[in-house]
Motif scaffolding. Structure first.
Motif, short mmCIF file in Angstrom:
data_model
loop_
_atom_site.label_atom_id
_atom_site.label_comp_id
_atom_site.label_asym_id
_atom_site.label_seq_id
_atom_site.Cartn_x
_atom_site.Cartn_y
_atom_site.Cartn_z
N SER A 1 -26.33 -5.29 -12.98
CA SER A 1 -25.58 -4.74 -11.85
C SER A 1 -24.58 -3.73 -12.40
CB SER A 1 -24.86 -5.85 -11.10
OG SER A 1 -23.91 -6.50 -11.95
N SER A 2 -24.08 -2.87 -11.51
CA SER A 2 -23.06 -1.89 -11.88
C SER A 2 -21.89 -2.02 -10.92
CB SER A 2 -23.62 -0.47 -11.82
OG SER A 2 -24.71 -0.31 -12.69
N ARG A 3 -20.69 -1.79 -11.42
CA ARG A 3 -19.52 -1.87 -10.55
C ARG A 3 -18.37 -1.08 -11.16
NH1 ARG A 3 -18.42 -6.76 -8.65
NH2 ARG A 3 -20.21 -7.88 -9.50
N TYR A 4 -17.36 -0.84 -10.35
CA TYR A 4 -16.12 -0.24 -10.83
C TYR A 4 -15.03 -1.31 -10.82
CZ TYR A 4 -17.93 4.53 -10.46
OH TYR A 4 -18.66 5.69 -10.64
N ALA A 5 -14.09 -1.13 -11.72
CA ALA A 5 -12.90 -1.99 -11.75
C ALA A 5 -11.67 -1.10 -11.85
CB ALA A 5 -12.95 -2.95 -12.93
N LEU A 6 -10.64 -1.49 -11.14
CA LEU A 6 -9.39 -0.72 -11.13
C LEU A 6 -8.27 -1.60 -11.63
CD1 LEU A 6 -9.23 2.20 -10.02
CD2 LEU A 6 -8.09 1.28 -8.00
N GLY A 7 -7.49 -1.10 -12.57
CA GLY A 7 -6.31 -1.82 -13.04
C GLY A 7 -5.05 -1.09 -12.59
N LEU A 8 -4.12 -1.80 -11.96
CA LEU A 8 -2.86 -1.23 -11.49
C LEU A 8 -1.71 -1.89 -12.26
CD1 LEU A 8 -4.96 -1.03 -9.03
CD2 LEU A 8 -2.95 -0.69 -7.60
N PHE A 9 -0.86 -1.08 -12.86
CA PHE A 9 0.23 -1.58 -13.69
C PHE A 9 1.57 -1.27 -13.02
CE2 PHE A 9 -3.32 -0.28 -16.38
CZ PHE A 9 -3.57 -1.44 -17.11
N TYR A 10 2.49 -2.24 -13.07
CA TYR A 10 3.79 -2.11 -12.39
C TYR A 10 4.94 -2.32 -13.36
CZ TYR A 10 1.04 -2.38 -8.11
OH TYR A 10 0.13 -2.14 -7.10
N GLU A 11 6.09 -1.83 -12.95
CA GLU A 11 7.30 -2.03 -13.74
C GLU A 11 7.76 -3.47 -13.67
OE1 GLU A 11 8.49 0.18 -15.65
OE2 GLU A 11 7.56 2.03 -14.94
N SER A 12 8.46 -3.91 -14.70
CA SER A 12 8.99 -5.27 -14.74
C SER A 12 9.88 -5.53 -13.53
CB SER A 12 9.79 -5.48 -16.03
OG SER A 12 10.35 -6.77 -16.07
N GLY A 13 9.71 -6.72 -12.93
CA GLY A 13 10.52 -7.10 -11.78
C GLY A 13 9.92 -6.73 -10.44
N THR A 14 8.87 -5.92 -10.42
CA THR A 14 8.21 -5.56 -9.16
C THR A 14 7.61 -6.81 -8.53
OG1 THR A 14 7.64 -3.39 -10.06
CG2 THR A 14 6.46 -4.10 -8.09
N GLN A 15 7.79 -6.96 -7.22
CA GLN A 15 7.28 -8.13 -6.51
C GLN A 15 6.00 -7.79 -5.76
OE1 GLN A 15 8.63 -11.30 -6.76
NE2 GLN A 15 9.89 -10.28 -8.32
N ILE A 16 4.98 -8.62 -5.95
CA ILE A 16 3.74 -8.50 -5.19
C ILE A 16 3.70 -9.68 -4.23
CG2 ILE A 16 1.23 -8.29 -5.32
CD1 ILE A 16 2.67 -6.08 -6.85
N ASP A 17 3.96 -9.42 -2.96
CA ASP A 17 4.17 -10.50 -1.99
C ASP A 17 2.87 -10.97 -1.35
OD1 ASP A 17 6.96 -10.53 -2.37
OD2 ASP A 17 7.20 -8.81 -1.04
N VAL A 18 2.12 -11.76 -2.10
CA VAL A 18 0.94 -12.43 -1.57
C VAL A 18 0.99 -13.89 -2.01
CG1 VAL A 18 -0.51 -10.35 -1.51
CG2 VAL A 18 -0.47 -11.78 -3.57
N SER A 19 0.35 -14.75 -1.25
CA SER A 19 0.43 -16.20 -1.54
C SER A 19 -0.55 -16.64 -2.61
CB SER A 19 0.16 -17.00 -0.25
OG SER A 19 -1.13 -16.68 0.26
N TRP A 20 -1.54 -15.81 -2.90
CA TRP A 20 -2.61 -16.19 -3.83
C TRP A 20 -2.46 -15.45 -5.16
CZ3 TRP A 20 -4.59 -11.37 -4.32
CH2 TRP A 20 -4.54 -10.52 -3.21
N ALA A 21 -3.16 -15.96 -6.17
CA ALA A 21 -3.22 -15.28 -7.46
C ALA A 21 -4.43 -14.37 -7.55
CB ALA A 21 -3.26 -16.30 -8.59
N ALA A 22 -5.50 -14.75 -6.87
CA ALA A 22 -6.71 -13.93 -6.81
C ALA A 22 -7.42 -14.26 -5.50
CB ALA A 22 -7.61 -14.19 -8.00
#
Length: 342
Positions: free
Chosen positions: A191-212
């Motif tokens: 199979s073929s696919r794309y993956a995207l990595g997003l990097f943030y500054e320290s202390g940035t909050q990602i407000d979701v209840s799940w880890a994945a």
């Protein structure tokens, strides 16, 4: 002393080097070449260009052991847990199908730590940015040529790259592969696919209840992970990071498209799914032309001997199945094939 070249510093290649060091009856000079800038293959860990402590795993996300493999490969799982390279997955993964008796693990330092551990234990000489292009048989030795730099000579060569890349190699190897073997190698599909990595500054909050989270019924994105959260690392310690995987159909449809345009499409879909997502400090888009094996070599032999004296062997998950245990199975089988001649 036999000089052995392993082409590919992914999981199969690294475990093969490790097992050869442990089990070889006599001393070997082990050499590993990889065309990439670092170890891992599909178990590579990518670092933020502005802050190397912020990482994402763009390929492997979890290592999952079935009850049978937990027993069969117990020594490998025990060692990785003992050295805290792997830890049990405790974070919430929405939509993950958990089969009874299976155990999943994450890698707190990134999944490439698994490959680096085995390479270190092997004591092999590791060379990156060594892209093999041609293999020739010369006076009962293998002359291996690379894209840049001089060729070198080896007594044994082990190829662990995807099967289409084996078939692309130039030189005598093309004449040495039997017609039946070539047909088997050509039948392997990925199979073929794309993956995207997003990097943030320290202390940035990602407000979701799940880890994945697995995303159903989306034409573009099938999986999102807050990678530091998945690995139980607080965003206050290092900046958070997100990895996004596209579905196979999307990856196939846009396989030859401009990567920048594909990145825009993925980000647009991500914004629709997570409208309050902060703006990242940097982004990495990666194309997996050869992602998971969808059709392995017939009967999954683990390896294929292309030439016996001197030995030229190929292996990898294309000869078993994708995943940690498929690569381990292949490495074990490769070493058994080499055992009588080393």
């Amino acid at each position: 002393m036999s000089r052995v070249l392993i082409v590919g510093a992914g999981l199969t290649g690294s475990v093969c080097a490790y097992l050869l060091r442990l089990e070889a009856a006599r001393s070997l000079q082990l050499v590993v070449w990889d065309k990439a800038k670092g170890a891992g293959g599909r178990m590579a860990t990518t670092r933020s260009p502005s802050n190397p402590s912020v990482t994402v795993d763009l390929g492997f996300q979890f290592i999952t052991a079935s009850p049978d493999y937990a027993v069969k490969h117990q020594r490998f799982y025990d060692e990785l847990l003992k050295h805290h390279i792997c830890l049990p997955l405790n974070a919430l993964v929405e939509g993950m199908i958990v089969k009874e008796g299976n155990h999943s693990y994450v890698t707190p330092c990134g999944v490439s730590a698994v490959v680096k551990h085995y390479l270190k234990q092997s004591g092999a000489e590791i060379f990156y940015e060594h892209h093999v292009t041609e293999i020739n048989l010369r006076d009962a030795k293998w002359e291996v040529c690379r894209k840049s730099g001089s060729s070198e000579w080896f007594d044994v060569v082990v190829l662990t790259m995807p099967t289409p890349q084996i078939l692309e190699l130039q030189g005598d190897i093309g004449k040495l592969i039997k017609k039946s073997q070539k047909q088997q190698l050509e039948a392997v599909t990925y199979s073929s696919r794309y993956a995207l990595g997003l990097f943030y500054e320290s202390g940035t909050q990602i407000d979701v209840s799940w880890a994945a989270k697995y995303i159903p019924n989306n034409s573009c994105i099938c999986y999102i992970s807050i990678d530091n959260k998945k690995r139980n690392i607080e965003s206050s310690v290092v900046g958070p990071s997100i990895v996004v995987h596209t579905g196979v159909q999307f990856g196939t449809q846009y396989l030859e498209s401009d990567k920048k345009e594909v990145q825009k499409m993925i980000l647009h879909q991500l914004e629709m799914l997570l409208p309050n997502l902060p703006h990242p400090a940097s982004i990495k888009c990666h194309k997996w032309r050869y992602s998971q094996v969808t059709q392995a070599v017939t009967d999954c032999p683990g390896q294929m001997t292309l030439h016996s004296k001197p030995l030229l062997v190929c292996g990898g998950d294309g000869f078993t199945h994708s995943g940690f245990d498929g690569c381990i199975d292949s490495a074990i089988t490769i070493v058994k094939a080499l055992d009588t001649d080393l």
